[in-house]
Design a protein around this motif. Structure first.
Motif, PDB file in Angstrom:
ATOM      1  N   THR A 206       0.825  -1.215   0.000  1.00 39.39           N
ATOM      2  CA  THR A 206       0.000   0.000   0.000  1.00 39.39           C
ATOM      3  C   THR A 206       0.860   1.266   0.000  1.00 39.39           C
ATOM      4  O   THR A 206       0.543   2.234  -0.685  1.00 39.39           O
ATOM      5  N   SER A 207       1.961   1.255   0.762  1.00 38.64           N
ATOM      6  CA  SER A 207       2.812   2.447   0.795  1.00 38.64           C
ATOM      7  C   SER A 207       3.526   2.636  -0.531  1.00 38.64           C
ATOM      8  O   SER A 207       3.633   3.763  -1.040  1.00 38.64           O
ATOM      9  N   ILE A 209       2.687   1.557  -3.658  1.00 44.44           N
ATOM     10  CA  ILE A 209       1.797   1.977  -4.752  1.00 44.44           C
ATOM     11  C   ILE A 209       1.257   3.379  -4.483  1.00 44.44           C
ATOM     12  O   ILE A 209       1.181   4.223  -5.391  1.00 44.44           O
ATOM     13  N   GLY A 210       0.900   3.666  -3.224  1.00 45.43           N
ATOM     14  CA  GLY A 210       0.385   4.988  -2.892  1.00 45.43           C
ATOM     15  C   GLY A 210       1.414   6.081  -3.120  1.00 45.43           C
ATOM     16  O   GLY A 210       1.121   7.112  -3.730  1.00 45.43           O
ATOM     17  N   VAL A 235      -6.411   7.495  -6.071  1.00 47.78           N
ATOM     18  CA  VAL A 235      -6.010   6.141  -5.677  1.00 47.78           C
ATOM     19  C   VAL A 235      -4.904   6.194  -4.633  1.00 47.78           C
ATOM     20  O   VAL A 235      -4.909   5.429  -3.653  1.00 47.78           O
ATOM     21  N   SER A 236      -3.957   7.111  -4.812  1.00 52.98           N
ATOM     22  CA  SER A 236      -2.858   7.243  -3.854  1.00 52.98           C
ATOM     23  C   SER A 236      -3.352   7.634  -2.472  1.00 52.98           C
ATOM     24  O   SER A 236      -2.903   7.084  -1.463  1.00 52.98           O
ATOM     25  N   ILE A 238      -6.298   7.112  -1.169  1.00 52.65           N
ATOM     26  CA  ILE A 238      -7.011   5.975  -0.575  1.00 52.65           C
ATOM     27  C   ILE A 238      -6.020   4.944  -0.036  1.00 52.65           C
ATOM     28  O   ILE A 238      -6.147   4.451   1.099  1.00 52.65           O
ATOM     29  N   LEU A 239      -5.010   4.609  -0.841  1.00 54.26           N
ATOM     30  CA  LEU A 239      -4.036   3.604  -0.421  1.00 54.26           C
ATOM     31  C   LEU A 239      -3.207   4.089   0.768  1.00 54.26           C
ATOM     32  O   LEU A 239      -2.914   3.313   1.688  1.00 54.26           O
ATOM     33  N   LEU A 242      -5.307   3.852   3.832  1.00 48.31           N
ATOM     34  CA  LEU A 242      -5.341   2.448   4.253  1.00 48.31           C
ATOM     35  C   LEU A 242      -4.032   2.058   4.925  1.00 48.31           C
ATOM     36  O   LEU A 242      -4.026   1.344   5.934  1.00 48.31           O
ATOM     37  N   PHE A 243      -2.931   2.551   4.383  1.00 48.68           N
ATOM     38  CA  PHE A 243      -1.616   2.273   4.965  1.00 48.68           C
ATOM     39  C   PHE A 243      -1.526   2.792   6.399  1.00 48.68           C
ATOM     40  O   PHE A 243      -1.080   2.076   7.306  1.00 48.68           O
ATOM     41  N   HIS A 246      -3.676   0.681   8.658  1.00 45.92           N
ATOM     42  CA  HIS A 246      -3.043  -0.629   8.856  1.00 45.92           C
ATOM     43  C   HIS A 246      -1.847  -0.530   9.813  1.00 45.92           C
ATOM     44  O   HIS A 246      -1.675  -1.387  10.687  1.00 45.92           O
TER      45      HIS A 246
END
Length: 486
Positions: A206-207, A209-210, A235-236, A238-239, A242-243, A246
């Protein structure tokens, strides 16, 4: 603790030289390509977009994996990760010099960036291990002067090599430097205790790709359709959200232990370093554009105008480091960041009022003093606030914030210059006003540092775990003893 097979008796200054050589070529290659771009274009015939990605591909690959690389150092030994990264950097540099087309050159530059990312978080961890608390300021002062020199000498060395040999030598010159540094590092950098924690794979994905999407959007927004940029940013975000969610649940094995930001020392040092990195990196382009395009100086002459920065930073960094060792981080950091703001005001006045261009050398000289004073206390304060078990992750986060802020700063500067391109004096004025505000934010952050580098006003147990904050000197004494031959 006995030395591992293959380790030799540590020589801290020789080990530091190996670390600095690696750090130097990393930053050199972020700027060395710019002055050789016309020669690359004549030889490989890329379009403007292809030429842009020769540099942007390196920055993208360099910025994204820093968090992961820091944790790899904790898990597999920062010495091994650093040396492996340097070996990869040497191979990628050799391949860049052999590239038959711009597509291959971009691919090899991405490989260079990935290797640079593996190397970058490790020096702070290794310097902490090599040097006792009362010497660390001098060591990190040298690290800071190399950071400044590598950034500013790139155009000078690139111009010299391109003019006297060929553009391919701007990459081949890295190979012998890396080879010597690998031999020195293998012999004189001690191995570190490893921490057998699981790798946070979801956090890594996630980190990565973000951050990749965000950095790509910052670098490419002027040459890519806006809907693609909007999608990438969405998208970044959101990811990365999420990161963060998490990471809060992962505890001790988090890729980015966000609890470190509860430490005032780590938090304020990170903000100030982001401001410093942004200003130093982002000012290079508008300054060189002014000196060369507006005032008509050649590349070498323009580089000489800014040379006092690198010369003074190299000369004064030991003095700045001893000052940090003697009085702690706060006063040197405030002084360094205030001098950064002063240097930007001086250069900003030169580019807007148009006196003789060599007046910019005065601003470069003040910037050199700033670099000699500012880098060391900020790094000392940040790393003094963390436990040895998360030192690699802390260094990765620290460098990620610095690099991401610098990329964002470059994107903003590019937008200002592009938007006000028909009014260059106004454009330069807005650019240096923006950078001065960034530097003032850095001064404010530095004023929030703890008065002592060895302490922190926050609860060490919640800031960085056992061994951080006020307990840090004892942890360092233990680590220093471990580094001695038995």
């Amino acid at each position: 603790m006995s030395r591992r097979n293959g380790d030799h008796e540590p020589n801290k200054w020789a080990g530091l030289a190996a670390l600095l050589a690696g750090f130097f070529v990393i930053l050199l290659d972020a700027t060395i390509v710019a002055v050789a771009s016309p020669s690359v274009q004549d030889d490989l015939k890329p379009d403007v977009s292809g030429l842009f990605w020769v540099t942007a591909g390196y920055l993208l690959a360099f910025s994204v994996p820093l968090l992961i690389a820091g944790r790899l150092g904790d898990r597999y030994d920062p010495k091994r990760v650093f040396l492996a990264g340097m070996g990869g950097f040497a191979v990628a540099s050799a391949l860049c010099g052999l590239a038959p087309s711009v597509g291959w050159l971009i691919a090899f530059r991405v490989a260079q960036g990935l290797a640079a990312a593996a190397m970058t978080p490790q020096p702070l961890t290794l310097i902490r291990r090599l040097f006792s608390a009362d010497e660390r300021g001098r060591a990190l002062g040298a690290w800071g002067s190399v950071a400044s020199a590598g950034t500013l000498l790139g155009p000078t060395l690139g111009g010299l090599l391109t003019a006297s040999l060929d553009w391919r030598w701007i990459f081949w010159v890295n190979v012998p430097v890396c080879a010597i540094a690998i031999l020195m590092g293998w012999r004189w950098i001690p191995s570190s205790p490893v921490h057998a924690t699981q790798l946070d794979l979801l956090g890594a994905v996630t980190s990565a790709i973000g951050l990749a999407g965000l950095v790509w959007a910052l670098l490419a927004w002027r040459s890519v359709a806006m809907p693609a940029i909007v999608i990438a940013v969405a998208v970044s975000v959101i990811l990365l959200a999420l990161f963060v969610f998490h990471e809060r649940r992962m505890g001790a094995v988090a890729l980015a232990p966000l609890r470190l930001y509860r430490s005032r020392g780590y938090r304020t040092a990170s903000v100030a370093m982001a401001a410093l990195g942004t200003a130093v990196i982002a000012m290079a382009l508008p300054t060189m554009l002014y000196l060369q395009e507006t005032r008509g100086l050649g590349p070498m002459e323009a580089a000489l105008v800014m040379a006092p920065d690198a010369v003074i930073a190299a000369a004064l960094s030991p003095v700045g480091g001893r000052w940090v060792d003697r009085v702690g981080s706060r006063r040197p950091a405030i002084t360094g960041m205030a001098l950064l703001a002063a240097s930007l005001v001086i250069i900003g006045l030169v580019v807007t009022l148009n006196p003789h261009p060599w007046w910019a050398a005065l601003g470069a000289a003040v910037l050199g003093v700033s670099n000699a004073v500012a880098w060391s206390p900020l790094s000392v304060a940040a790393m003094a606030s963390v436990d040895s078990g998360v030192a690699g992750a802390a260094s990765g986060m620290y460098n990620t914030v610095r690099q991401a802020a610098a990329v964002a700063g470059v994107a903003v500067i590019g937008a200002i210059l592009a938007g006000l391109g028909q009014r260059p004096t106004l454009a330069f004025g807005v650019v240096f006003t923006f950078l001065t505000v960034i530097a003032i934010i850095g001064v404010m952050a530095a004023s929030g540092l703890p008065k002592s580098s060895a302490g922190d006003d926050s609860d060490p147990g919640t800031a960085a775990g056992p061994g951080a904050g006020d307990e840090y000197p004892e942890a360092i004494d233990h680590v220093a003893k471990d580094a001695q031959p038995q």
